[in-house]
Design an enzyme around this catalytic site. Structure first.
Site, PDB file in Angstrom:
ATOM      1  N   HIS A  33       0.846  -1.205   0.000  1.00  0.00           N
ATOM      2  CA  HIS A  33       0.000   0.000   0.000  1.00  0.00           C
ATOM      3  C   HIS A  33       0.883   1.258   0.000  1.00  0.00           C
ATOM      4  O   HIS A  33       0.619   2.220  -0.722  1.00  0.00           O
ATOM      5  CB  HIS A  33      -0.874   0.047   1.265  1.00  0.00           C
ATOM      6  CG  HIS A  33      -1.832  -1.089   1.410  1.00  0.00           C
ATOM      7  ND1 HIS A  33      -1.708  -2.047   2.394  1.00  0.00           N
ATOM      8  CD2 HIS A  33      -2.934  -1.431   0.713  1.00  0.00           C
ATOM      9  CE1 HIS A  33      -2.705  -2.909   2.302  1.00  0.00           C
ATOM     10  NE2 HIS A  33      -3.456  -2.568   1.298  1.00  0.00           N
ATOM     11  N   GLN A 146      -8.870  -6.911 -10.954  1.00  0.00           N
ATOM     12  CA  GLN A 146      -9.504  -5.711 -10.399  1.00  0.00           C
ATOM     13  C   GLN A 146      -9.007  -4.456 -11.128  1.00  0.00           C
ATOM     14  O   GLN A 146      -9.784  -3.566 -11.480  1.00  0.00           O
ATOM     15  CB  GLN A 146      -9.180  -5.624  -8.906  1.00  0.00           C
ATOM     16  CG  GLN A 146      -9.479  -4.280  -8.278  1.00  0.00           C
ATOM     17  CD  GLN A 146      -9.242  -4.286  -6.783  1.00  0.00           C
ATOM     18  OE1 GLN A 146     -10.013  -4.862  -6.040  1.00  0.00           O
ATOM     19  NE2 GLN A 146      -8.171  -3.646  -6.334  1.00  0.00           N
TER      20      GLN A 146
HETATM   21  P1  AMP Z   1      -6.430  -3.792  -0.418  1.00  0.00           P
HETATM   22  O1  AMP Z   1      -6.246  -3.027   0.855  1.00  0.00           O
HETATM   23  O2  AMP Z   1      -6.025  -5.217  -0.329  1.00  0.00           O
HETATM   24  O3  AMP Z   1      -7.791  -3.589  -1.024  1.00  0.00           O
HETATM   25  O4  AMP Z   1      -5.415  -3.153  -1.444  1.00  0.00           O
HETATM   26  C1  AMP Z   1      -5.435  -1.793  -1.732  1.00  0.00           C
HETATM   27  C2  AMP Z   1      -4.546  -1.542  -2.921  1.00  0.00           C
HETATM   28  O5  AMP Z   1      -3.224  -1.949  -2.614  1.00  0.00           O
HETATM   29  C3  AMP Z   1      -4.984  -2.334  -4.176  1.00  0.00           C
HETATM   30  O6  AMP Z   1      -4.823  -1.515  -5.303  1.00  0.00           O
HETATM   31  C4  AMP Z   1      -4.015  -3.473  -4.175  1.00  0.00           C
HETATM   32  O7  AMP Z   1      -3.783  -4.003  -5.465  1.00  0.00           O
HETATM   33  C5  AMP Z   1      -2.761  -2.802  -3.640  1.00  0.00           C
HETATM   34  N1  AMP Z   1      -1.842  -3.801  -3.097  1.00  0.00           N
HETATM   35  C6  AMP Z   1      -2.123  -4.760  -2.181  1.00  0.00           C
HETATM   36  N2  AMP Z   1      -1.039  -5.535  -1.988  1.00  0.00           N
HETATM   37  C7  AMP Z   1      -0.062  -5.053  -2.797  1.00  0.00           C
HETATM   38  C8  AMP Z   1       1.290  -5.417  -3.041  1.00  0.00           C
HETATM   39  N3  AMP Z   1       1.865  -6.450  -2.436  1.00  0.00           N
HETATM   40  N4  AMP Z   1       2.002  -4.686  -3.926  1.00  0.00           N
HETATM   41  C9  AMP Z   1       1.430  -3.642  -4.570  1.00  0.00           C
HETATM   42  N5  AMP Z   1       0.161  -3.239  -4.384  1.00  0.00           N
HETATM   43  C10 AMP Z   1      -0.579  -3.934  -3.501  1.00  0.00           C
END
Ligand code: AMP
Length: 273
Positions: A33, A146
């Site tokens: 994030h 997504q």
């Molecule tokens: P989430 O909180 O899981 O909904 O993720 C929020 C955002 O962070 C989304 O755009 C995810 O794709 C991105 N995200 C989650 N994990 C990672 C990661 N390991 N590397 C890069 N972006 C991430």
């Protein structure tokens, strides 16, 4: 950092007039994030991070209740990296929304075993975008399907917002960072890096075997570690259809369960890798 809790809070402050770079999240923030937030700072305007665990994207038997909630430490992390604003609405934010039907691409990959998941994602993104009216929104390519769906949705309904997709941030052992990693037991955490190792194995052996052989061999390897595969395959990176031959830009993607925890990962092949 200024925190906003309601739609009216945001609107009354006319935040969007400054140009907003939005990073939507469900909290339990990690380096993945934070990488999105750091990147957003390279763009004109202010950064706003939304934290909202969207109930609409969880199925009845999924982990909405157990999803890690760590709002105090999330706020500290945001303050530490000088984030300008956080938008942290209450649970009723997802109430009374008209459900958006995601297009047919949503039925592939993760959509097969998570019916309605992407309808829930687009419904909340639509709401967050209409409240915040950002100039740019940043998403991780970890949630590849997504990303594609949000990018297409945005082109059609919010043409003024640019969608930026950013690389997957990994732990030292290769496991893609995810809030769900916190739900793994110690033993499960030890076997979890096999998921990424198998993606890399497919990449490195793509000249030696056919795609179906590669998928069969690596599926067997994962299953030997008690990793239950939801899908593993090679797909066109735009339409997510299965491909028969490796081509420039092919997406190698996997979703698998370790115990009760469902993890996803992918790599996009290009000339350089
Ligand atoms: P989430 O909180 O899981 O909904 O993720 C929020 C955002 O962070 C989304 O755009 C995810 O794709 C991105 N995200 C989650 N994990 C990672 C990661 N390991 N590397 C890069 N972006 C991430």
């Amino acid at each position: 950092m200024k925190i906003f809790e309601t739609e009216n809070d945001i609107k009354n402050n006319c935040l969007h007039a400054q140009g907003l770079n939005l990073v939507p999240t469900m909290g339990n923030l990690h380096e993945g994030h934070l990488s999105l937030i750091e990147e957003s700072k390279n763009y004109d305007g202010k950064t706003i991070v939304s934290i909202f665990i969207n109930p609409l994207q969880f199925g009845p038997n999924e982990d909405f209740r157990n999803y890690p909630r760590t709002i105090i430490s999330d706020i500290k992390k945001l303050e530490k990296i000088d984030c300008d604003y956080a938008f942290i609405p209450q649970d009723d934010f997802a109430k009374k929304l008209n459900l958006i039907k995601a297009p047919s691409i949503s039925k592939k990959l993760c959509g097969k075993n998570r019916p309605g998941h992407f309808d829930g994602v687009l419904t909340i993104i639509n709401k967050i975008f209409s409240v915040i009216l950002p100039t740019h929104a940043f998403f991780g390519l970890k949630d590849y399907q997504q990303f594609i769906l949000i990018r297409e949705f945005t082109k059609n309904y919010f043409p003024g917002i640019k969608i930026i997709g950013l690389p997957i941030i990994r732990e030292k052992d290769g496991l893609a960072m995810s809030s769900r990693n916190n739900l793994l037991t110690k033993d499960e955490r030890k076997i979890a890096p096999n998921i990424y190792e198998n993606l890399i194995w497919i990449k490195n052996n793509r000249k030696k075997f056919t795609i179906s052989e590669l998928v069969k061999i690596s599926s067997e390897k994962l299953e030997r570690h008690n990793i239950q595969i939801d899908y593993l395959g090679v797909f066109d990176k735009e339409n997510l259809k299965k491909v028969k031959n490796f081509e420039e830009g092919a997406l190698v993607a996997v979703a698998a369960k370790i115990g009760k925890v469902r993890l996803i990962d992918n790599i996009v092949l290009n000339n350089k890798n």
